[in-house]
Design a protein around this motif. Structure first.
Motif, PDB file in Angstrom:
ATOM      1  N   CYS A  73      94.380  12.132 -29.324  1.00 24.47           N
ATOM      2  CA  CYS A  73      94.096  13.355 -28.562  1.00 24.47           C
ATOM      3  C   CYS A  73      92.616  13.478 -28.230  1.00 24.47           C
ATOM      4  CB  CYS A  73      94.526  14.593 -29.350  1.00 24.47           C
ATOM      5  SG  CYS A  73      96.307  14.793 -29.499  1.00 24.47           S
ATOM      6  N   VAL A  74      92.338  13.959 -27.037  1.00 25.93           N
ATOM      7  CA  VAL A  74      90.966  14.247 -26.653  1.00 25.93           C
ATOM      8  C   VAL A  74      90.646  15.689 -27.060  1.00 25.93           C
ATOM      9  CG1 VAL A  74      91.508  15.125 -24.324  1.00 25.93           C
ATOM     10  CG2 VAL A  74      89.284  14.053 -24.772  1.00 25.93           C
ATOM     11  N   THR A  75      89.393  15.935 -27.412  1.00 25.32           N
ATOM     12  CA  THR A  75      88.970  17.298 -27.758  1.00 25.32           C
ATOM     13  C   THR A  75      88.368  17.959 -26.521  1.00 25.32           C
ATOM     14  OG1 THR A  75      86.787  16.533 -28.481  1.00 25.32           O
ATOM     15  CG2 THR A  75      88.528  16.620 -30.139  1.00 25.32           C
ATOM     16  N   LEU A  76      88.823  19.167 -26.214  1.00 22.64           N
ATOM     17  CA  LEU A  76      88.346  19.869 -25.018  1.00 22.64           C
ATOM     18  C   LEU A  76      87.143  20.750 -25.301  1.00 22.64           C
ATOM     19  CD1 LEU A  76      91.751  20.891 -23.365  1.00 22.64           C
ATOM     20  CD2 LEU A  76      90.405  18.802 -23.052  1.00 22.64           C
ATOM     21  N   LEU A  77      86.882  21.022 -26.586  1.00 26.44           N
ATOM     22  CA  LEU A  77      85.737  21.851 -26.978  1.00 26.44           C
ATOM     23  C   LEU A  77      85.474  21.648 -28.456  1.00 26.44           C
ATOM     24  CD1 LEU A  77      86.793  25.612 -27.372  1.00 26.44           C
ATOM     25  CD2 LEU A  77      88.386  23.708 -27.492  1.00 26.44           C
ATOM     26  N   ASN A  78      84.296  22.080 -28.894  1.00 27.90           N
ATOM     27  CA  ASN A  78      83.954  22.073 -30.315  1.00 27.90           C
ATOM     28  C   ASN A  78      84.200  23.474 -30.844  1.00 27.90           C
ATOM     29  OD1 ASN A  78      82.906  21.936 -32.882  1.00 27.90           O
ATOM     30  ND2 ASN A  78      80.847  21.301 -32.261  1.00 27.90           N
ATOM     31  N   ARG A  79      85.213  23.637 -31.702  1.00 24.70           N
ATOM     32  CA  ARG A  79      85.608  24.963 -32.160  1.00 24.70           C
ATOM     33  C   ARG A  79      84.551  25.633 -33.040  1.00 24.70           C
ATOM     34  NH1 ARG A  79      90.229  26.836 -32.897  1.00 24.70           N
ATOM     35  NH2 ARG A  79      88.927  28.681 -33.151  1.00 24.70           N
ATOM     36  N   LEU A  80      83.582  24.896 -33.524  1.00 26.46           N
ATOM     37  CA  LEU A  80      82.487  25.518 -34.281  1.00 26.46           C
ATOM     38  C   LEU A  80      81.532  26.252 -33.354  1.00 26.46           C
ATOM     39  CD1 LEU A  80      81.662  22.656 -36.823  1.00 26.46           C
ATOM     40  CD2 LEU A  80      82.942  24.766 -37.264  1.00 26.46           C
ATOM     41  N   GLU A  81      81.673  26.015 -32.053  1.00 26.35           N
ATOM     42  CA  GLU A  81      80.772  26.626 -31.074  1.00 26.35           C
ATOM     43  C   GLU A  81      81.459  27.629 -30.164  1.00 26.35           C
ATOM     44  OE1 GLU A  81      78.902  23.410 -29.012  1.00 26.35           O
ATOM     45  OE2 GLU A  81      77.802  22.710 -30.784  1.00 26.35           O
ATOM     46  N   GLY A  82      82.769  27.769 -30.271  1.00 27.37           N
ATOM     47  CA  GLY A  82      83.463  28.737 -29.419  1.00 27.37           C
ATOM     48  C   GLY A  82      84.961  28.553 -29.449  1.00 27.37           C
ATOM     49  N   ASP A  83      85.648  29.434 -28.727  1.00 22.21           N
ATOM     50  CA  ASP A  83      87.110  29.425 -28.712  1.00 22.21           C
ATOM     51  C   ASP A  83      87.703  29.129 -27.340  1.00 22.21           C
ATOM     52  OD1 ASP A  83      87.155  30.096 -31.406  1.00 22.21           O
ATOM     53  OD2 ASP A  83      87.196  32.242 -31.014  1.00 22.21           O
ATOM     54  N   GLN A  84      86.990  29.507 -26.288  1.00 17.62           N
ATOM     55  CA  GLN A  84      87.559  29.377 -24.956  1.00 17.62           C
ATOM     56  C   GLN A  84      87.147  28.067 -24.293  1.00 17.62           C
ATOM     57  OE1 GLN A  84      87.330  32.976 -22.550  1.00 17.62           O
ATOM     58  NE2 GLN A  84      89.023  33.713 -23.807  1.00 17.62           N
ATOM     59  N   ILE A  85      88.079  27.509 -23.545  1.00 22.56           N
ATOM     60  CA  ILE A  85      87.841  26.249 -22.838  1.00 22.56           C
ATOM     61  C   ILE A  85      87.216  26.592 -21.491  1.00 22.56           C
ATOM     62  CG2 ILE A  85      88.948  24.192 -21.878  1.00 22.56           C
ATOM     63  CD1 ILE A  85      91.200  24.724 -24.006  1.00 22.56           C
ATOM     64  N   SER A  86      85.935  26.308 -21.364  1.00 16.60           N
ATOM     65  CA  SER A  86      85.190  26.753 -20.182  1.00 16.60           C
ATOM     66  C   SER A  86      84.717  25.610 -19.283  1.00 16.60           C
ATOM     67  CB  SER A  86      83.969  27.568 -20.632  1.00 16.60           C
ATOM     68  OG  SER A  86      83.151  26.813 -21.507  1.00 16.60           O
ATOM     69  N   SER A  87      85.040  24.375 -19.634  1.00 19.55           N
ATOM     70  CA  SER A  87      84.633  23.251 -18.782  1.00 19.55           C
ATOM     71  C   SER A  87      85.327  23.328 -17.433  1.00 19.55           C
ATOM     72  CB  SER A  87      84.989  21.920 -19.462  1.00 19.55           C
ATOM     73  OG  SER A  87      84.298  21.775 -20.678  1.00 19.55           O
ATOM     74  N   SER A  88      84.729  22.734 -16.418  1.00 23.34           N
ATOM     75  CA  SER A  88      85.300  22.763 -15.071  1.00 23.34           C
ATOM     76  C   SER A  88      86.602  21.967 -15.024  1.00 23.34           C
ATOM     77  CB  SER A  88      84.313  22.177 -14.065  1.00 23.34           C
ATOM     78  OG  SER A  88      84.183  20.774 -14.261  1.00 23.34           O
ATOM     79  N   HIS A  89      87.377  22.234 -13.990  1.00 24.92           N
ATOM     80  CA  HIS A  89      88.662  21.544 -13.817  1.00 24.92           C
ATOM     81  C   HIS A  89      88.462  20.031 -13.749  1.00 24.92           C
ATOM     82  CE1 HIS A  89      92.673  20.600 -12.327  1.00 24.92           C
ATOM     83  NE2 HIS A  89      92.108  19.923 -11.345  1.00 24.92           N
ATOM     84  N   ASP A  90      87.471  19.597 -12.997  1.00 25.63           N
ATOM     85  CA  ASP A  90      87.239  18.156 -12.836  1.00 25.63           C
ATOM     86  C   ASP A  90      86.869  17.498 -14.163  1.00 25.63           C
ATOM     87  OD1 ASP A  90      87.801  18.370 -10.172  1.00 25.63           O
ATOM     88  OD2 ASP A  90      85.713  18.367  -9.496  1.00 25.63           O
ATOM     89  N   VAL A  91      86.061  18.176 -14.973  1.00 25.58           N
ATOM     90  CA  VAL A  91      85.671  17.647 -16.276  1.00 25.58           C
ATOM     91  C   VAL A  91      86.891  17.550 -17.186  1.00 25.58           C
ATOM     92  CG1 VAL A  91      84.381  18.144 -18.397  1.00 25.58           C
ATOM     93  CG2 VAL A  91      83.265  18.386 -16.177  1.00 25.58           C
TER      94      VAL A  91
END
Length: 313
Positions: free
Chosen positions: A272-290
């Motif tokens: 699995c790929v990680t979409l965010l670092n949960r120690l730094e936040g909860d919401q997935i805010s990267s752009s669609h392309d990323v």
């Protein structure tokens, strides 16, 4: 018989293949004339399973139908098995529960979200492989997750799936009794996948524990759900404890995936790929392309593994 292959060698190969057949932990199935895989809209009385699926050696499963169709298109091109722009029909078109695609020895199946959804799919997938007389099958879950202490876009190859208390087990109530099953995954397969990542050398990859939860919000210590009755300090304390227990990512399917594959005698892995670092936040805010590029990373890794196994690297 091919030149250079002795009768003894052929017998050894046949025995080895027989030893790696799918194992069904259900004696009741032998008494059934036909087996209907309801959620796949397939059945042994209506479909010739060995003809349709008998050559399958790799099964890749993931949450969404669109992602699994994208994977089969990708792997077909990588293996040189399909023409550019070719369309691959959904084998489970008779239902909207799951989607299934096939090219050559690769089967790609969607499993939905969460333990109940993937469990139903896996029961019917294992039976499909059994009825098809498949042997030496490897099943890999490719998906997305929340990382702990990793840069977004990192890929985690699961060594063990652990529950929300960091125990490597899957707990289920059967006939009113609690049954606990192992969630270990194939160590050698994990190492082989890690080596493939080193050969690709395009993104950070680690082997670590994966925490499997029953929920996306409270179960994963998020602060942004409709209900949250704990403090941010408690959240961070919990996630840091998870990290200290070897957990590197969080998702919602790996425990039952590992348990069912173990009982069925199938080599299995979770990538699995990680979409965010949960120690730094909860919401997935990267752009669609990323996010699209992130989601392609497990596909690239597993695609390279399959090519390598088939001698096409």
């Amino acid at each position: 018989m091919a030149p250079g292959i002795t009768a003894e060698k052929k017998t050894e190969d046949e025995q080895s293949s027989k030893d790696n057949l799918i194992h069904l932990s259900n004696p009741h199935l032998e008494k059934m004339k036909d087996d209907i895989l309801y959620h796949f809209a397939l059945g042994t009385g209506t479909h010739d399973f060995p003809a349709l699926f008998g050559d399958v050696k790799f099964v890749c499963v993931g949450g969404s139908p669109s992602r699994m169709k994208a994977f089969i298109t990708y792997i077909a091109e990588e293996l040189g098995l399909g023409s550019v722009g070719a369309d691959y029909p959904n084998i489970c078109a008779g239902t909207d529960r799951y989607a299934m695609y096939k090219v050559g020895p690769v089967l790609s199946v969607s499993h939905g979200m969460g333990i109940p959804s993937i469990a139903i799919m896996l029961h019917e997938l294992i039976k499909l492989l059994y009825h098809s007389k498949c042997s030496n099958v490897t099943i890999i879950r490719i998906g997305t997750s929340g990382g702990i202490g990793l840069e977004p876009g990192s890929v985690v190859i699961t060594s063990q799936s652990v529950d929300a208390t960091f125990k490597p087990q899957f707990e289920q109530v059967i006939l009113g009794k609690t049954v606990i099953r192992s969630t270990n995954l194939d160590d050698q397969l994990a190492k082989e996948l890690m080596q493939c990542s080193k050969e690709i050398n395009e993104f950070n990859t680690v082997i670590g524990n994966t925490m499997c939860t029953l929920d996306f919000y409270e179960g994963q210590a998020r602060l942004d759900g409709a209900i949250c009755l704990y403090a941010e300090e408690e959240k961070l304390q919990y996630l840091k404890a998870a990290y200290d227990a070897g957990v590197r990512n969080i998702e919602m399917e790996s425990s039952v995936f590992a348990a069912i594959c173990n009982l069925s005698g199938v080599r299995a892995a979770v990538v699995c790929v990680t979409l965010l670092n949960r120690l730094e936040g909860d919401q997935i805010s990267s752009s669609h392309d990323v996010l699209v590029e992130y989601q392609q990373r497990p596909q690239k890794l597993v695609g390279h593994f399959i090519k390598k196994c088939l001698g096409k690297v």
